[in-house]
Design a protein around this motif. Structure first.
Motif, PDB file in Angstrom:
ATOM      1  N   ILE A  45      48.276  26.946  34.968  1.00 37.34           N
ATOM      2  CA  ILE A  45      48.695  28.024  35.881  1.00 37.34           C
ATOM      3  C   ILE A  45      47.425  28.791  36.267  1.00 37.34           C
ATOM      4  N   GLU A  46      47.072  28.684  37.540  1.00 33.98           N
ATOM      5  CA  GLU A  46      45.864  29.355  38.010  1.00 33.98           C
ATOM      6  C   GLU A  46      46.299  30.596  38.780  1.00 33.98           C
ATOM      7  N   LEU A  47      45.933  31.759  38.292  1.00 38.21           N
ATOM      8  CA  LEU A  47      46.317  33.008  38.955  1.00 38.21           C
ATOM      9  C   LEU A  47      45.125  33.549  39.733  1.00 38.21           C
ATOM     10  N   PRO A  48      45.362  34.133  40.899  1.00 39.03           N
ATOM     11  CA  PRO A  48      44.225  34.655  41.664  1.00 39.03           C
ATOM     12  C   PRO A  48      43.595  35.872  40.985  1.00 39.03           C
ATOM     13  N   GLU A  49      42.283  35.974  41.111  1.00 40.81           N
ATOM     14  CA  GLU A  49      41.601  37.188  40.646  1.00 40.81           C
ATOM     15  C   GLU A  49      41.979  38.330  41.569  1.00 40.81           C
ATOM     16  N   VAL A  50      42.205  39.499  41.019  1.00 40.80           N
ATOM     17  CA  VAL A  50      42.455  40.683  41.848  1.00 40.80           C
ATOM     18  C   VAL A  50      41.088  41.246  42.252  1.00 40.80           C
ATOM     19  N   PRO A  51      40.826  41.294  43.558  1.00 42.04           N
ATOM     20  CA  PRO A  51      39.495  41.762  43.969  1.00 42.04           C
ATOM     21  C   PRO A  51      39.328  43.268  43.749  1.00 42.04           C
ATOM     22  N   TYR A  52      38.102  43.686  43.507  1.00 40.38           N
ATOM     23  CA  TYR A  52      37.809  45.122  43.409  1.00 40.38           C
ATOM     24  C   TYR A  52      36.389  45.335  43.916  1.00 40.38           C
ATOM     25  N   HIS A  53      36.112  46.567  44.338  1.00 36.99           N
ATOM     26  CA  HIS A  53      34.820  46.815  44.973  1.00 36.99           C
ATOM     27  C   HIS A  53      33.836  47.541  44.075  1.00 36.99           C
TER      28      HIS A  53
END
Lengths: 156, 156
Positions: A37-45
């Motif tokens: 199960i590959e979950l997307p990384e939550v982007p942050y700045h």
């Protein structure tokens, strides 16, 4: 036959890692039922937003956890063991069919809530590996451990 | 700039490992002068001939050793350390320009004569890795350690 799920945050980007994963999943087929199960990384700045991103990732991970499964989190500060010891740790799961879930965070790491739910914190090395490396090393070690418990010689 | 030679017994066979090596060697270029010496594995047919093969491999390795260099042998029973500790161990070599040689055996292992010549036995993990994995992990860790000592953030 081992039943296992690998939950990984972040994609395997480079072709080399994708090829290695395909190779080890193919080799694992006679020994294990492996679900990725590959979950997307939550982007942050900004660095201070990393905690929020990790919590959002944690919520998504938790939704995917089978409550009957045993949870292993890959963590640099976890337990270090040899391949033979890893093989012995997997044996009861092979015997009972109880699922074992491995969780691999992204480069941002994992929220403490995930570590709290872990039955086991496992370190592949005291060295820091990229999440790509961690994922394919785990798959290779699963193959190595399961062929060891099946009594096969593997030292390629 | 670190001066280092990696002496590896056995070829990097799969394309994925070759690609990973090329990638890390490219990234290492600003930080290190890396020379790779790949020596052929000596073939053998029966398990009892493995010792003879290892001794022949050892002779070839010894011919390639710079007597002024410091020798590190990769060994599962060697010292385990974090990436930060590895970085600190490399610092004097970066500062003085003294060469550090890393030796990676094939799946047959290394002759004890090679281990005797080692200034340092280094383990990448208590887990057993294939020599292919060991080689690319070492290269990735060299990159990680040298960017760390150069004060760069690297957590890809």
């Amino acid at each position: 036959m081992l039943k296992t799920t690998i939950i990984a945050v972040g994609k395997l980007k480079e072709r080399a890692f994708v090829e290695l994963e395909q190779e080890y999943l193919k080799r694992l087929r006679p020994y294990a039922k492996v679900k990725i199960i590959e979950l997307p990384e939550v982007p942050y700045h900004k660095e201070k937003e990393a905690g929020v991103a990790r919590r959002k990732e944690a919520e998504k991970i938790i939704k995917r956890l089978n409550p009957d499964a045993s949870i292993t989190v890959l963590d640099e500060r976890g337990e270090l063991l040899s391949t033979a010891e890893f093989s012995r740790r997997l044996a009861p799961f092979e015997a009972t069919g109880r699922e074992i879930i491995f969780i691999i965070g992204s480069s941002t790491g994992l929220d403490k809530e995930i570590k709290k739910r872990a039955n086991w914190l496992l370190a592949l090395s005291p060295l820091t590996f990229t999440h790509n490396f961690a994922r394919v090393i785990l798959e290779e070690q699963l193959y190595r451990a399961l062929t060891l418990s099946a009594g096969k010689i593997y030292h390629k």
